[in-house]
Every structure is written in structure tokens, then in C-alpha cells.
Design an enzyme around this catalytic site. Structure first.
Site, mmCIF file in Angstrom:
data_model
loop_
_atom_site.group_PDB
_atom_site.id
_atom_site.type_symbol
_atom_site.label_atom_id
_atom_site.label_comp_id
_atom_site.label_asym_id
_atom_site.label_seq_id
_atom_site.Cartn_x
_atom_site.Cartn_y
_atom_site.Cartn_z
ATOM 1 N N ARG A 63 28.572 59.861 49.434
ATOM 2 C CA ARG A 63 28.754 60.962 48.653
ATOM 3 C C ARG A 63 29.324 60.735 47.240
ATOM 4 O O ARG A 63 28.951 61.303 46.389
ATOM 5 C CB ARG A 63 29.507 62.076 49.646
ATOM 6 C CG ARG A 63 30.916 61.762 49.951
ATOM 7 C CD ARG A 63 31.567 62.882 50.624
ATOM 8 N NE ARG A 63 30.810 62.897 51.786
ATOM 9 C CZ ARG A 63 30.480 64.034 52.719
ATOM 10 N NH1 ARG A 63 30.827 65.293 52.180
ATOM 11 N NH2 ARG A 63 29.852 63.695 53.642
ATOM 12 N N THR A 64 30.431 59.996 47.218
ATOM 13 C CA THR A 64 31.141 59.824 46.002
ATOM 14 C C THR A 64 30.227 58.957 44.860
ATOM 15 O O THR A 64 30.252 59.529 43.868
ATOM 16 C CB THR A 64 32.402 58.994 46.071
ATOM 17 O OG1 THR A 64 33.262 59.710 47.281
ATOM 18 C CG2 THR A 64 33.239 58.894 44.927
ATOM 19 N N LYS A 91 33.305 36.480 48.140
ATOM 20 C CA LYS A 91 32.095 35.820 47.286
ATOM 21 C C LYS A 91 32.491 34.893 46.506
ATOM 22 O O LYS A 91 31.342 34.209 46.208
ATOM 23 C CB LYS A 91 31.474 36.988 46.605
ATOM 24 C CG LYS A 91 30.840 38.176 47.198
ATOM 25 C CD LYS A 91 29.860 39.037 46.356
ATOM 26 C CE LYS A 91 30.585 39.343 45.200
ATOM 27 N NZ LYS A 91 29.913 39.983 44.213
ATOM 28 N N ARG A 113 35.157 51.504 43.017
ATOM 29 C CA ARG A 113 35.789 51.818 44.391
ATOM 30 C C ARG A 113 35.980 50.522 45.094
ATOM 31 O O ARG A 113 35.310 49.424 44.904
ATOM 32 C CB ARG A 113 34.876 52.583 45.347
ATOM 33 C CG ARG A 113 35.468 52.485 46.851
ATOM 34 C CD ARG A 113 34.879 53.537 47.859
ATOM 35 N NE ARG A 113 35.138 54.786 47.421
ATOM 36 C CZ ARG A 113 34.925 55.847 48.436
ATOM 37 N NH1 ARG A 113 34.148 55.684 49.315
ATOM 38 N NH2 ARG A 113 35.428 57.169 47.830
ATOM 39 N N HIS A 141 42.456 58.667 45.270
ATOM 40 C CA HIS A 141 41.059 58.944 45.110
ATOM 41 C C HIS A 141 41.127 60.359 44.212
ATOM 42 O O HIS A 141 40.970 61.500 44.729
ATOM 43 C CB HIS A 141 40.442 59.420 46.716
ATOM 44 C CG HIS A 141 39.161 59.458 46.529
ATOM 45 N ND1 HIS A 141 38.304 59.421 45.521
ATOM 46 C CD2 HIS A 141 38.106 59.587 47.772
ATOM 47 C CE1 HIS A 141 36.957 59.754 45.864
ATOM 48 N NE2 HIS A 141 37.046 59.713 47.070
#
Lengths: 318, 430
Positions: A63-64, A91, A113, A141
């Protein structure tokens, strides 16, 4: 023309604690205008034409990320999504390197995020594009906090003195922290409720009242914000079982009835129906959950508009 | 070269002496201490306004050598020590390989003799590879020169190994240093659990994790009659536990770091990785209690826990950053600023905590100013105002929570075995 009381005095949007009440009001007024755009047949406006937005998501999100993507696209910006499920460190590339790579492509706004608290603030120290925090660990948030404030303001003239009860896993919730910080600016009376194992030690220092009994907390509430139980946290045994949680802390019609008649029911989604919220109330008249999603889009459009163009009175429609 | 230090304020806690004196250094030793000394063939140094003390000793340093030289090596670590006014440092065993055998002890001592600018003492591990499973060759390491035994940053989970390690170490009259933090309570924690962690959403390391470990370790030390030394005490309750244990005669000692005496968890408010350390910076009430413990003698020594890391290791998200930061070059300035200029401690008491006590704890022939002793001397300008700028550090680890902080007081000279190794902040032997 959008007339905003003040322009945003800052470049980056990292949390609600650092925004002034006036700035938040400015964002919410702008969001109201944006809702009109969303509800048109043809939603696309050229306001941010020539601007680029990168959604840099190190954590899964539907959703965000979609909300930010559409917010940018409706305003005419070029939007790119970069999603990586693993931490940049795993990574082998540092977060700074990833950000610098994105910056080198000439982007104007990075919506980020990340699972690490403070990652968005760190990003501002690494690169020069505008950083909008789309969630950093359990810290903040801000756009969720803004959309919750926006939703509450749609129904109440003033947030001052409004009793807002936040129920659930407060410890791991950036939504709760952003709500607390935002509501504090408007003088709301914030209560937290949940198992002691999911409420941080010294939570009272955030200016809230803490309850371990949900019924007691809900009494005369104007707004009930139910948080998602993060089942992944369940592995660490912070409550005995989902079944027990639902029985003692889950929101249902009987409990919701303890709040004021017509009290708003919020949930940041995605919902675990039958766990923290019962299906019958999830889509009841009191539930604002679907409305929150649209408000989120409006708030994100408002933010992109304000951070990119500085909040001047700019003709929105061409 | 011989040196004649003229007209300095000599502070010698071993004899409770504090007064204006000249000090003559000849052939690496202190030749004379007295008034109006004259000497031929000695470089005369004007000590007006300066303090002459026995060389400072840091009993808790991570030298990173061997194996982790990207973070620090013998040359950079001992230069940082000299720059900070230290004449002896004791290095912790968490190197690669771990200091768990006499070969590694001897290797470090050999390298120190060649590349070190200050004296280096070695602390051997309790368990092989700091694994917490099997005793290392504690006696063999002590015979090769190890001055203390510790698994350092590793909490020894197995009480049985802890008991055996203490019993074994106590045969050699060396201190047994423990990192006290009950692991199961701090596993994912990255800062002190309290108001600030509640606000930031960072996972907490509760102070009770330290208290439980300190209580357990004290009980085992009492049972085994061991010289237990608690490293970097940071919580109010653990200070009280140590106080009570000392009162009933347990052989327990403790150290505190400059950062736990000077900073609170508010330093983490900006997610600064420079403020990430273990045990974490705690709330003001804990800082106050640690200070009180230092003042009333519950805490014996000040040690830096100097823990340098490479730039890129700290240049990341707070959660991913390693614990620790450089401490050698800021320690004295922080202590003087926070404890001397606030009139909490006298210079005599500070020198005692930073030189005499560590020497006694580690059984070192140091911490004294007397004729015939090795001329390990620190010259301090207690009024010198300076600003911490890590770009000028000699250590490779540039991360410090004191960056940009204005401090008052600094070491301006370091003599090691009669050799002037640092003058006015500049290390002389490159």
C-alpha cells in the site's frame, strides 16, 4: 490555486516530531485539495512534470509503495520503484552506495523504506535529493501518521482533547510512534493499550497513558486505532498465542461499544482479521480503513507537491 | 636524551604529594625529584602551569593487532595512546587470532617492543577462542607475560566455565576481568532501554542485564576467592552491588569509562553510530550513580574501552554499526572537563584512577614517580581548551561521540622510559 498557511520549512520529511503544527496543518490542507484531484475522471495533472521520484523500498510493501507511486504519477512526475528484500549490507553494498547510485541518476525525491531505525535520517547525510521517510524500522512512518490525522480531522472539528486509543504492538510500531508525535502537537489525549510485553518501557515518557486492560482504555474513546500484530514477532514469544491475543486484546464489536458512539475505527493495514480485529467491525460504519487508504494517497500527493515545489501558491491544474 | 622538567606541579598519588618540583630524567629513569635541580647535558623544559604525573595507564584497550589491522595496529594504537598521555596500555584478547595462547601473547609483546611507542601489556582470554566452552591455557599465558585474564566483550554464559576460570586464574594472583551483561536480555538490543529507546523505536539493552551478570559474577568470585574486576560499569544497581560486595570483603574491583561518566543515552537521539557502544550509554540517573561510585571508591579505575573501527563500518545504519569508538585521545580531556573542572574530583584523585589504580590492578611496576623508576611521565595542561576533531587523531578509528565537543585539559607531553614520545599533542617518533 492552493493556498497553504505556511510553506514547508524543511527539505526532508523524516518524522512528525520534527514538523511544526503549522507545517502539518499546511500538509493536511493541501491534501484536502489533492483529494479533489483523485476523485476526478482524469486524475493526471502536470504539476510535477519533469520531476523524478524514486521509491527505494528495502522492505516489502504494497500500500505505501503503490500509494507513493500513484501520488507521483497523478502529479505528473516520473516514478521509478526499486525494491530489494534484503538489507544493503547483506548484499555487500552499503546503504550510502545505493543512495549515491540513485542520486547520480539525477532524481529529485527519494522515498525510502528501510528496516533500520534512523535509516532515513542517515540517507539525508549521504545524498542531496529530498528524502521522504516511508517507514524506518520501529521509529517513524510520517505519512501514515499524517493520513491518520487527516482522517480524524475529517470527522472532528478539533483534535484537541480528543481521546485516541492505540491498541496492539506499540513496541514494534512506527505507526504508533508517528501517531503519538503528531497527535501531541494538536493536544489530543493519547492512550496506549496492549500486553505489557508489547508496550515499551517508559512509554509514559512519550506523553501518553498506558493501559494493559483494553476495556479500561476504550472507555469514552473518540478514535480507536488498532495496530497490526506482526506475526513475525510472535517467534520471539512476546505473547503466548494469537488465540490468546484475540481473546484478551483483539478489537471486536463488544469492545468497540465501550468507546463513544460513532467513535472512529482505524487500522493501518494489512489486517489480521480474527486476530487484532474481528471481521464484523473491520468494514462496519465506524471503520475508516478504506478511507484511510485514499487519504494516504492524498497526503502523499500533498507531500510530494510541497517538498518538490516548496509549498508556494502554485496553480495545481494546467 | 636527558630532560630536566623545571617548575612543574608534581602530583604523585602514591606518596600523596602535590607541590612544585623539578624532575630530572637521566638514561630513561627518574634521577632526581627536588627543588632547584641543575643538570648538565639535559634538555631543560619549562613546566610552569603544567602538571607532572606518573604516566597514565589504560587497562582496557582494543589494539586490533594482530588480525584486524584495518581498524588499528600496533603503531597507530600506541601513537594514539602517547597522544592521549598514556604510557602503558593493556590490550584485550579479541584479536584474530584470539589471545588464547602464550604464542600470541609473546607475539604481541615482541611486536610492541619493535613498533610500540608506549608500554603494551597483554590480557589473555579465559576460554579458547573466547568460545565460552573450554579453558584457554591461562597459566601458560601468564607465564609468558599476560597481566590479566578476560573474555572481554563476550559474556561467559556458562556459570561452570566462569567458576573454573576464576578458580584457575586465582592461583596466579591476576585479576579476572568480566564483561557483565546477561546475554538473553540484550540479544537484539542496540541502546539503553528507557525513554529514548521508547521514542526512537530502537531495541533496548536493559540495565538489569548488567545487574544480573554483576550479581552472578560477584557471587562466584566470593565463592572462589578470586580477584574479580568488572569492566566498564554503567548501571546504578551494579554500582550498588559492587559497593555492597566490597563492604563485605569480596575481592571485587571495577572500572568506568569516560563516556559512561560523561554522556547519556540522549547522544543516540540522532541515531549517531558514534554513540553506539556496549554497554550502552545510559540515562542520567545511571550516569550519576557511576560518578558517585567513582567518587566514593566503589569504582577503582577509569579505562577507555578504546574500540576503533574502520570508517565504513560506522558509516551505515545505526543498527548495523559495530559497538565502540576511539577513546585514547579524548579520555583525559573528557575526565578533566567533566570531573575536575566541575570540582567533583581533584587532580590527585584523577591521576590515582588513571594511573596508580590500574597499575596496582594489573600488578605493573608503574604509576609512581620515584627516583630510580622508569621515567614514564605524563605532562598535563589542565587549563588548555581544545575542541575534539577526529581528523587529527592518531588512531585509525575516527568515530567518537565527543566530536566537536569543547574540552578543557589535555596531555601535552608523554615520556615513555625517558623518551619524549609526545609534545604539545604531536607524537614525535614516527
Amino acid at each position: 490555486m492552493i493556498k497553504t498557511p505556511v510553506s514547508l520549512r524543511r527539505k526532508n520529511i523524516l518524522d512528525l516530531a520534527s514538523l511544526s503544527k503549522e507545517e502539518i496543518e499546511s500538509i493536511l490542507i493541501t491534501a484536502k485539495e489533492m483529494k479533489n484531484v483523485i476523485n476526478r475522471d482524469i486524475k493526471k495533472v502536470p504539476t510535477l512534470r519533469g520531476k523524478s521520484v524514486v521509491n527505494l523500498f528495502f522492505e516489502p510493501s504494497t500500500r505505501t509503495r503503490t500509494s507513493f507511486e500513484l501520488a507521483g504519477k497523478y502529479l505528473g512526475a516520473d516514478v521509478v520503484n526499486i525494491t530489494t528484500s534484503s538489507s544493503s549490507v547483506v548484499k555487500g553494498e552499503s546503504l550510502r552506495d545505493t543512495l549515491m547510485t540513485v542520486e547520480a541518476m539525477g532524481v529529485d525525491v527519494i522515498v525510502m523504506r528501510h528496516k533500520a531505525e534512523g535509516a532515513a535520517l542517515f540517507a539525508t547525510q549521504c545524498v542531496s535529493p529530498v528524502i521522504i521517510n516511508a517507514g524506518d524500522g520501529a521509529h517513524a512512518h510520517p505519512t501514515q501518521g499524517l493520513l491518520d490525522l487527516f482522517t480524524m480531522k475529517q470527522h472532528y472539528d478539533s483534535l484537541s482533547g480528543l481521546k485516541v486509543v492505540i491498541v496492539g504492538d506499540i513496541t514494534h510500531s512506527r505507526v504508533a510512534r508517528s501517531n503519538i508525535a503528531g497527535l501531541a502537537k494538536f493536544g489530543a489525549d493519547v492512550h496506549l493499550a496492549g500486553p505489557k510485553t508489547l508496550i515499551p518501557k517508559d512509554a509514559e515518557s512519550l506523553g501518553v497513558t498506558v493501559h494493559y486492560n483494553v476495556e479500561e482504555a476504550l472507555k469514552d474513546a473518540d478514535v480507536v486505532n488498532v495496530l497490526r500484530i506482526q506475526l513475525e514477532r510472535q517467534k520471539s514469544g512476546l505473547f503466548p498465542s494469537p488465540r490468546e491475543y484475540a481473546r484478551i486484546f483483539g478489537m471486536n464489536s463488544k469492545r468497540l461499544a465501550l468507546a463513544k458512539p460513532g467513535a472512529l475505527l482505524l487500522h493501518p493495514g494489512p489486517m489480521n482479521r480474527g486476530l487484532e480485529i474481528s471481521p464484523d467491525i473491520a468494514y462496519s460504519d465506524q471503520s475508516m480503513i478504506a478511507g484511510q487508504v485514499q487519504n494516504g494517497l492524498a497526503v502523499r500527493m500533498a507531500l510530494l507537491f510541497l517538498v518538490t515545489l516548496g509549498g508556494k501558491n502554485i496553480e495545481l491544474l494546467a | 636524551m636527558n630532560y630536566l622538567l623545571k617548575g612543574g606541579r608534581v602530583i604523585n598519588p602514591a606518596e600523596q604529594f602535590d607541590g612544585l618540583m623539578d624532575v630530572l630524567i637521566e638514561e630513561g629513569k627518574i634521577a632526581k625529584i627536588g627543588k632547584k635541580i641543575t643538570a648538565k647535558d639535559a634538555k631543560v623544559m619549562d613546566m610552569t602551569g603544567l602538571v607532572i604525573t606518573p604516566g597514565l595507564i589504560d587497562m582496557h584497550v582494543h589494539l586490533r593487532d594482530p588480525g584486524l589491522e584495518a581498524k588499528e595496529d600496533m603503531a597507530s594504537g600506541t601513537r594514539a595512546a602517547a597522544a592521549g598521555g598514556f604510557t602503558t596500555i593493556a590490550c584485550m584478547p579479541n584479536t584474530k587470532p584470539i589471545v588464547d595462547s602464550s604464542i600470541v601473547v609473546e607475539g604481541i609483546l615482541r611486536r610492541a617492543a619493535v613498533e610500540g611507542l608506549v608500554h603494551v601489556a597483554v590480557i589473555g582470554s579465559v576460554s579458547k577462542g573466547e568460545s565460552g566452552k573450554e579453558l584457554a591455557e591461562i597459566g601458560d599465558m601468564i607465564l609468558s607475560g599476560a597481566v590479566a585474564i578476560s573474555d572481554d566483550g563476550i559474556y561467559i554464559n556458562q556459570a561452570n566455565l566462569l567458576k573454573t576460570g576464576m578458580e584457575y586464574t586465582s592461583m596466579f594472583d591476576r585479576i579476572f576481568i568480566t564483561h557483565a551483561e546477561e546475554k538473553s536480555l540484550v540479544e537484539e538490543g542496540v541502546m539503553h532501554e528507557g525513554k529514548i529507546s521508547a521514542k526512537l523505536g530502537l531495541k533496548g539493552r536493559p540495565s538489569i542485564a548488567e545487574d544480573i551478570a554483576v550479581a552472578r559474577n560477584i557471587m562466584l568470585a566470593e565463592y572462589t576467592d578470586t580477584r574479580l574486576h568488572i569492566a566498564h560499569v554503567s548501571s546504578r544497581e551494579s554500582v550498588e552491588l559492587i559497593r555492597q560486595a566490597k563492604a563485605r570483603g569480596v575481592k571485587v574491583t571495577a572500572e568506568a569509562t569516560p563516556h559512561h561518566l560523561a554522556l547519556t543515552d540522549e547522544a543516540v537521539l540522532t541515531f549517531s553510530t558514534a554513540a553506539k557502544v556496549c554497554p550502552p550509554l545510559r540515562s542520567a540517573e545511571h550516569v550519576q550513580a557511576v560518578r558517585q561510585g567513582l567518587l566514593d571508591g566503589t569504582i577503582d579505575a577509569i579505562a577507555t574501552d578504546h574500540a576503533p573501527h574502520a570508517f565504513e563500518e560506522k558509516d551505515c545504519e545505526y543498527n548495523d554499526a559495530p559497538n565502540g569508538f576511539a577513546g585514547l585521545e579524548t579520555a583525559l580531556g573528557v575526565v578533566l572537563t567533566e570531573l575536575y573542572h566541575t570540582k567533583l574530583m581533584s587532580l590527585m584523585d584523577i591521576v590515582n584512577k588513571m594511573s596508580v589504580a590500574p597499575a596496582q590492578l594489573l600488578n605493573l611496576k608503574a604509576g609512581v614517580l620515584k627516583v630510580g623508576a622508569s621515567a614514564d611521565i605524563t605532562i598535563i595542561n589542565p587549563e588548555l581548551s581544545w575542541t575534539v576533531d577526529s581528523t587529527g587523531f592518531y588512531t585509525k578509528g575516527k568515530s567518537t561521540p565527543f566530536e566537536g565537543r569543547k574540552l578543557i585539559g589535555k596531555a601535552v607531553g608523554t615520556f615513555v622510559g625517558g623518551r619524549l614520545m609526545m609534545e604539545q599533542g604531536n607524537v614525535l617518533s614516527e
